[in-house]
Design an enzyme around this catalytic site. Structure first.
Site, PDB file in Angstrom:
ATOM      1  CB  CYS A  62      -0.956  -0.108   1.240  1.00  0.00           C
ATOM      2  SG  CYS A  62      -2.221   1.469   1.293  1.00  0.00           S
ATOM      3  CB  CYS A  69      -6.889   0.128   2.169  1.00  0.00           C
ATOM      4  SG  CYS A  69      -5.794   1.727   1.547  1.00  0.00           S
ATOM      5  CB  CYS A  77      -3.527  -0.798  -1.473  1.00  0.00           C
ATOM      6  SG  CYS A  77      -4.153  -1.399   0.535  1.00  0.00           S
ATOM      7  CB  CYS A 104       5.067 -27.770 -12.154  1.00  0.00           C
ATOM      8  SG  CYS A 104       4.703 -25.924 -12.139  1.00  0.00           S
TER       9      CYS A 104
END
Length: 383
Positions: free
Chosen positions: A62, A89, A92, A349
Site C-alpha cells: 500500500c 483500504c 490499495c 508442477c
C-alpha cells in the site's frame, strides 16, 4: 523487433490461506513490518496489515503513509482482518485481485474496447475528465508502455490479425486499423517483425514468413495475482504468473521456439483459458481442455506429460516421476524440467513435492504452491 516488456505488478491472494493439510505461520512481526515499510511485493499474499489508528486494512505494498509498528496488526488473510473489525483500504483495494483497473479508468477502457481503431489524443482524455499524465503512469505500471504506445501496439496487432485470419489485403487492414498512411503501417509492421513487409504476413508455401506470425499476449486476473497468457493460432504457449522472475526468460524461449513476436491482444484460446481458470479457482474444474503447445527438449516434454497425469488433489515426488521415466537417478533433471514448465496450474508442477512430503521450490512462490494444493484438497472434500 519491438520488445514488449510485461511489467505487471505483483499478486495478491484474497482467500483464506490456512489449511490443516499444510499449516503455515506468518513471518515474524519485525519481518512483516519491515516488508510493509519497504512495500516489498514479495510479501503480497503472505499477510494483510490492519492499522489500528484508522481502522483500515491494507496490502503490504500500500502506498499510504506507514503507521508506527505499535499501531498495526498482521493477519494471514482478508477474512481475519474483516473479522477483527477492519475495513478495506480505498487506495490499495485489498479485496480486489491486484491489477484490476481502477474506477476512474473504467470508462476509457470500455471505449477502447468498443472503438479499438480510435486514435486517442491528450485532449480526448481531458474531455473524459482524465489527466493524461495519470493515464500514462497507469499504463506504464500495468503494461510496461505508455497509453499511446499501447494504442499503437493494439492497432498493429489487430491489423496483423485481419491480414492473417481474415485474409484481408494489407491496404484494407491499414485503413481498418486506424493507420492514416500506408507508409506508416509498413514502417510499424517492419519494425515489429524485423523488416517483414505486411504483404507477407499471411505466409506462403515455403513458410518463409514464419517470423511474421504474432503471438498474442494478454493478462488474466486471478485470486493469486495476474498471469501472463500468450497464444497463437495453435493454442497456448505460455501461462505464467506475472511476478515470476523467469517470465522474461520464458518469453524469450517461446520467441526462439516459435519465431513469433509478442503483440498485445487476445484470441479464442485466451478467452477459453480465462473461463477455465475461473472455474478452477471456484473449485468446479479439475482438468483443463484449452489446447497447449508443449515445446522443449525430449526429456522436458516427457516430464511435462508426466505432470499432466497427476490427478487433481494428488501429488507425486521427483523420485516417483524419475522412476516412471525409467530413469531413477534423474531426480535433479526432473526438478529442473519441472521448473522450466511454462504453463502454471494447467501443467500442474505444483503437485510435485519432495519424497518426505515437504514442499520444494516453486517459480511462482512456495506460498502459491501451498495455496493450490490446499485449494484442490478443499475442493475434493466439498464436491
Amino acid at each position: 523487433m519491438l520488445r514488449i516488456q510485461i511489467c505487471i505488478a505483483n499478486c495478491t491472494a484474497n482467500t483464506n490461506m490456512s489449511n490443516t493439510l499444510f499449516p503455515t505461520e506468518l513471518p515474524t512481526t519485525q519481518e512483516m513490518y519491515k516488508a510493509l515499510c519497504e512495500r516489498d511485493s514479495e510479501y503480497e499474499g503472505i499477510f494483510i496489515v490492519g492499522v489500528k489508528t484508522t481502522g483500515i486494512f491494507c496490502r503490504p505494498t500500500c502506498p499510504a503513509k506507514k503507521p508506527l509498528e505499535k499501531n498495526v496488526s498482521f493477519y494471514g488473510n482478508v477474512r481475519d482482518a474483516l473479522a477483527a473489525g477492519f475495513r478495506p483500504c480505498k487506495r490499495c483495494r485489498p479485496m480486489e485481485a491486484f491489477g484490476t483497473a481502477p474506477e476512474w479508468l473504467a470508462n476509457l477502457l470500455s471505449q477502447i474496447e468498443e472503438f479499438p481503431d480510435r486514435r486517442w489524443k491528450d485532449h480526448d482524455l481531458r474531455e473524459l475528465g482524465l489527466e493524461p499524465a495519470r493515464v500514462r503512469r497507469w499504463f506504464k505500471a500495468q503494461h510496461g508502455m505508455t497509453f499511446h504506445c499501447y494504442q499503437r501496439t493494439r492497432r498493429l496487432g489487430r491489423a496483423i490479425g485481419q491480414i492473417q485470419v481474415d485474409n484481408q489485403s494489407a491496404t484494407s487492414a491499414q485503413l481498418n486499423s486506424g493507420y492514416e498512411s500506408a507508409s506508416g503501417f509498413r514502417d510499424a509492421f517492419k519494425k515489429l517483425f524485423e523488416n517483414v513487409p505486411p504483404s507477407r504476413a499471411r505466409g506462403d508455401s515455403t513458410g518463409s514468413a514464419e517470423s511474421a506470425k504474432p503471438m498474442y499476449v494478454n493478462r488474466v486476473l486471478t485470486e493469486l495475482g495476474p498471469m501472463v497468457c500468450a497464444a497463437n493460432e495453435q493454442g497456448l504457449h505460455l501461462l505464467e504468473f506475472a511476478d515470476r522472475r523467469m517470465l522474461e526468460t520464458q518469453i524469450k524461449r517461446v520467441n526462439k521456439l516459435t519465431r513469433c513476436t509478442f503483440v498485445i491482444g487476445e484470441n479464442e484460446f485466451h478467452r477459453s483459458i480465462q473461463g477455465e481458470l475461473q472455474a478452477w479457482f471456484a473449485g468446479k474444474l479439475e482438468k483443463f481442455q484449452t489446447p497447449i503447445v508443449l515445446k522443449g527438449t525430449t526429456f522436458q516434454e516427457q516430464v511435462w506429460r508426466q505432470l499432466l497425469q497427476i490427478r487433481y488433489g494428488e501429488s507425486r515426488s521427483y523420485e516417483q516421476i524419475a522412476k516412471n521415466l525409467e530413469n531413477p537417478k534423474a531426480m535433479r533433471a526432473v526438478g529442473k524440467a519441472n521448473g522450466d514448465n511454462r504453463f502454471a496450474i494447467v501443467v500442474p508442477c505444483h503437485r510435485v513435492i519432495r519424497a518426505d512430503g515437504s514442499l520444494s521450490g516453486y517459480g511462482g512462490g512456495v506460498w502459491r504452491k501451498q495455496w493450490m494444493l490446499n485449494h484442490e484438497q478443499r475442493s475434493l472434500k466439498t464436491n
